[in-house]
Motif scaffolding. Structure first.
Motif, PDB file in Angstrom:
ATOM      1  N   UNK A 123      24.628  13.787 -21.357  1.00 57.07           N
ATOM      2  CA  UNK A 123      23.783  14.068 -20.895  1.00 57.07           C
ATOM      3  C   UNK A 123      23.755  15.997 -20.242  1.00 57.07           C
ATOM      4  N   UNK A 124      22.771  15.349 -18.880  1.00 57.62           N
ATOM      5  CA  UNK A 124      22.443  16.526 -17.669  1.00 57.62           C
ATOM      6  C   UNK A 124      23.949  16.906 -17.892  1.00 57.62           C
ATOM      7  N   UNK A 125      24.524  18.283 -17.900  1.00 52.81           N
ATOM      8  CA  UNK A 125      25.167  18.664 -17.737  1.00 52.81           C
ATOM      9  C   UNK A 125      25.352  19.444 -15.867  1.00 52.81           C
ATOM     10  N   UNK A 126      23.859  20.200 -15.594  1.00 55.30           N
ATOM     11  CA  UNK A 126      24.272  20.878 -14.587  1.00 55.30           C
ATOM     12  C   UNK A 126      22.349  20.585 -14.152  1.00 55.30           C
ATOM     13  N   UNK A 127      22.187  20.656 -12.635  1.00 55.69           N
ATOM     14  CA  UNK A 127      20.620  20.177 -12.120  1.00 55.69           C
ATOM     15  C   UNK A 127      21.193  21.451 -10.587  1.00 55.69           C
ATOM     16  N   UNK A 128      20.249  22.343 -10.629  1.00 53.27           N
ATOM     17  CA  UNK A 128      20.133  22.540  -9.520  1.00 53.27           C
ATOM     18  C   UNK A 128      18.866  22.826  -8.783  1.00 53.27           C
ATOM     19  N   UNK A 129      17.626  21.923  -9.504  1.00 54.21           N
ATOM     20  CA  UNK A 129      17.040  22.149  -8.547  1.00 54.21           C
ATOM     21  C   UNK A 129      15.677  23.487  -9.324  1.00 54.21           C
ATOM     22  N   UNK A 130      16.764  24.446 -10.109  1.00 53.57           N
ATOM     23  CA  UNK A 130      15.690  25.662 -10.144  1.00 53.57           C
ATOM     24  C   UNK A 130      16.116  25.375 -10.986  1.00 53.57           C
ATOM     25  N   UNK A 131      17.105  25.026 -12.634  1.00 56.86           N
ATOM     26  CA  UNK A 131      17.233  24.922 -13.790  1.00 56.86           C
ATOM     27  C   UNK A 131      18.645  23.672 -13.669  1.00 56.86           C
ATOM     28  N   UNK A 152      12.607  24.477 -13.985  1.00 62.93           N
ATOM     29  CA  UNK A 152      11.276  24.220 -13.356  1.00 62.93           C
ATOM     30  C   UNK A 152      10.061  24.330 -12.914  1.00 62.93           C
ATOM     31  N   UNK A 153       9.075  23.856 -13.486  1.00 62.77           N
ATOM     32  CA  UNK A 153       7.815  24.261 -13.385  1.00 62.77           C
ATOM     33  C   UNK A 153       7.664  24.827 -11.913  1.00 62.77           C
ATOM     34  N   UNK A 154       6.605  25.950 -11.661  1.00 67.54           N
ATOM     35  CA  UNK A 154       7.099  26.495 -10.714  1.00 67.54           C
ATOM     36  C   UNK A 154       5.115  26.503  -9.928  1.00 67.54           C
ATOM     37  N   UNK A 155       5.275  26.626  -8.537  1.00 63.89           N
ATOM     38  CA  UNK A 155       3.592  26.446  -8.309  1.00 63.89           C
ATOM     39  C   UNK A 155       2.943  27.084  -8.317  1.00 63.89           C
ATOM     40  N   UNK A 156       1.281  26.806  -8.316  1.00 63.77           N
ATOM     41  CA  UNK A 156       0.514  28.220  -8.998  1.00 63.77           C
ATOM     42  C   UNK A 156       0.413  28.872  -8.004  1.00 63.77           C
ATOM     43  N   UNK A 157      -0.475  29.772  -8.490  1.00 65.14           N
ATOM     44  CA  UNK A 157      -0.733  31.154  -7.647  1.00 65.14           C
ATOM     45  C   UNK A 157      -1.528  31.198  -7.018  1.00 65.14           C
ATOM     46  N   UNK A 158      -2.129  31.388  -5.443  1.00 68.17           N
ATOM     47  CA  UNK A 158      -3.326  31.108  -3.936  1.00 68.17           C
ATOM     48  C   UNK A 158      -4.096  31.579  -4.991  1.00 68.17           C
ATOM     49  N   UNK A 159      -5.280  31.294  -4.666  1.00 69.51           N
ATOM     50  CA  UNK A 159      -7.199  31.490  -5.376  1.00 69.51           C
ATOM     51  C   UNK A 159      -7.414  31.830  -3.650  1.00 69.51           C
ATOM     52  N   UNK A 160      -6.851  33.646  -3.685  1.00 68.30           N
ATOM     53  CA  UNK A 160      -7.309  34.852  -2.539  1.00 68.30           C
ATOM     54  C   UNK A 160      -9.355  34.663  -2.276  1.00 68.30           C
ATOM     55  N   UNK A 161      -9.298  34.251  -3.593  1.00 66.59           N
ATOM     56  CA  UNK A 161     -11.082  34.891  -3.822  1.00 66.59           C
ATOM     57  C   UNK A 161     -11.536  33.741  -3.553  1.00 66.59           C
ATOM     58  N   UNK A 162     -10.788  32.634  -3.288  1.00 68.62           N
ATOM     59  CA  UNK A 162     -11.491  31.354  -2.837  1.00 68.62           C
ATOM     60  C   UNK A 162     -11.638  30.906  -1.164  1.00 68.62           C
ATOM     61  N   UNK A 163      -9.902  31.973  -0.826  1.00 70.19           N
ATOM     62  CA  UNK A 163      -9.834  31.297   0.454  1.00 70.19           C
ATOM     63  C   UNK A 163     -11.554  32.264   1.768  1.00 70.19           C
ATOM     64  N   UNK A 164     -11.274  33.726   1.003  1.00 72.33           N
ATOM     65  CA  UNK A 164     -11.696  34.159   1.667  1.00 72.33           C
ATOM     66  C   UNK A 164     -13.455  33.900   1.640  1.00 72.33           C
ATOM     67  N   UNK A 165     -13.769  33.372   0.343  1.00 71.43           N
ATOM     68  CA  UNK A 165     -15.553  33.019   0.353  1.00 71.43           C
ATOM     69  C   UNK A 165     -15.262  31.680   1.448  1.00 71.43           C
ATOM     70  N   UNK A 166     -14.211  31.524   2.174  1.00 67.88           N
ATOM     71  CA  UNK A 166     -14.528  29.778   3.081  1.00 67.88           C
ATOM     72  C   UNK A 166     -13.738  30.454   4.041  1.00 67.88           C
ATOM     73  N   UNK A 167     -14.075  31.800   4.645  1.00 66.59           N
ATOM     74  CA  UNK A 167     -14.300  33.000   5.569  1.00 66.59           C
ATOM     75  C   UNK A 167     -12.198  32.668   6.379  1.00 66.59           C
TER      76      UNK A 167
END
Length: 315
Positions: A123-131, A152-167
């Motif tokens: 079974x699972x012998x190690x899990x620290x949230x990262x691996x 572990x999956x990583x959050x997507x990148x921040x869409x800076x251009x979309x934010x700038x379009x929102x001011x």
């Protein structure tokens, strides 16, 4: 993340292949190295690389045959001499604790760092949230294990251009939005982090198997792996001999990779009966079933980039 093959031979050391040891370099991810098996003279092999023994955080032992463990006592002692002070954890089959403790006691080797020895269960012998590391038994002459290392999956990148379009421009709000939080802007609007994040970056998967005949647990461990490391002790026309000695052929390793939908296959644990002139033939045998197959040699490095960067190409 990179795989560095320190030893790729089967049974006994040879002039061009030392016995089994493999380093998973996680220097960017956690400033550490994980070692898989530690055959005789592994520390000598390390001297020809940039690896630092003090960086070795974990050692995973697939099974207790000598060509996979006889390098352990020397490496553990040298880690003390070379400045290792951090905890080292060893995972292995039942009996690994006795082997290590008796070797260190009889040789009066005194470690200057804490050592934890865990005799594995399925079974699972190690899990620290990262691996996370999953271990399952394989089919060999004595208990042999395979490992599935899952990032572990990583959050997507921040869409800076979309934010700038929102001011919304770079500042404190970016950190909160990156964390998926909602923020209220100076003009009273409320915006939500998930609306401005790209898709999650899927974590990488590496499967590293010990000596084995073909078996279903090998397929499970290798399922959709970015890199599968599988033994190929014998050539494709030696299946009867491979079965008799509880090993696999090039073709059988390729079949496991195909069934598992793995992304790349690296063959290792090559019998010394096959010289350099045979290596391309062994590789090409595997490629008749699984095209993205390579044969490892000592000191080969295999990067494991995120799938979106084009897969795990060889250096």
């Amino acid at each position: 993340m990179e795989l560095l093959f320190l030893g790729t031979g089967a049974g006994v050391p040879a002039k061009v292949r030392n016995v089994t040891s493999l380093a998973l370099k996680l220097l960017e991810e956690r400033n550490a190295v994980w070692l898989f098996d530690c055959g005789e003279a592994t520390q000598h092999q390390i001297l020809s690389t940039s690896l630092k023994p003090r960086k070795i955080e974990k050692i995973f032992i697939t099974h207790l045959h000598g060509d996979h463990i006889f390098g352990l006592p020397g490496l553990l002692g040298s880690r003390s001499f070379q400045g290792g002070t951090s905890l080292l954890t060893i995972y292995g089959p039942k009996g690994i604790k006795e082997f290590i403790e008796v070797s260190l006691k009889i040789s009066e080797t005194h470690l200057q760092y804490p050592l934890e020895i865990i005799e594995m269960e399925e079974g699972v012998i190690f899990d620290d949230g990262q691996f996370k590391v999953e271990a399952l038994p394989l089919d060999h002459a004595l208990p042999s294990w395979g490992f599935r290392i899952i990032e572990s999956d990583k959050p997507g990148t921040l869409m800076a251009e979309k934010l700038e379009a929102e001011g919304v421009f770079p500042g404190p709000h970016y950190k909160e939005l990156k964390a998926g939080k909602s923020v209220q802007l100076d003009d009273g609007r409320i915006i939500h982090g998930p609306d401005f994040l790209g898709p999650d970056q899927k974590g990488r998967i590496v499967a590293i198997l010990g000596d084995t005949r073909p078996c279903e647990n090998a397929v499970h461990l290798a399922s959709e792996a970015d890199v599968l490391v599988h033994e190929a002790t014998f050539s494709g026309d030696s299946s009867e001999m491979a079965h008799r000695y509880f090993h696999s052929t090039t073709l059988q390793a390729a079949e496991i990779a195909k069934k598992a939908d793995a992304f790349k296959l690296v063959l290792t644990h090559i019998s010394s009966r096959y010289g350099k002139a045979d290596w391309n033939t062994l590789r090409d045998e595997a490629r008749t079933i699984f095209p993205d197959a390579e044969i490892a040699n000592d000191f080969l490095e295999v990067p494991v980039p995120y799938r979106s960067t084009g897969g795990a190409s060889l250096k």
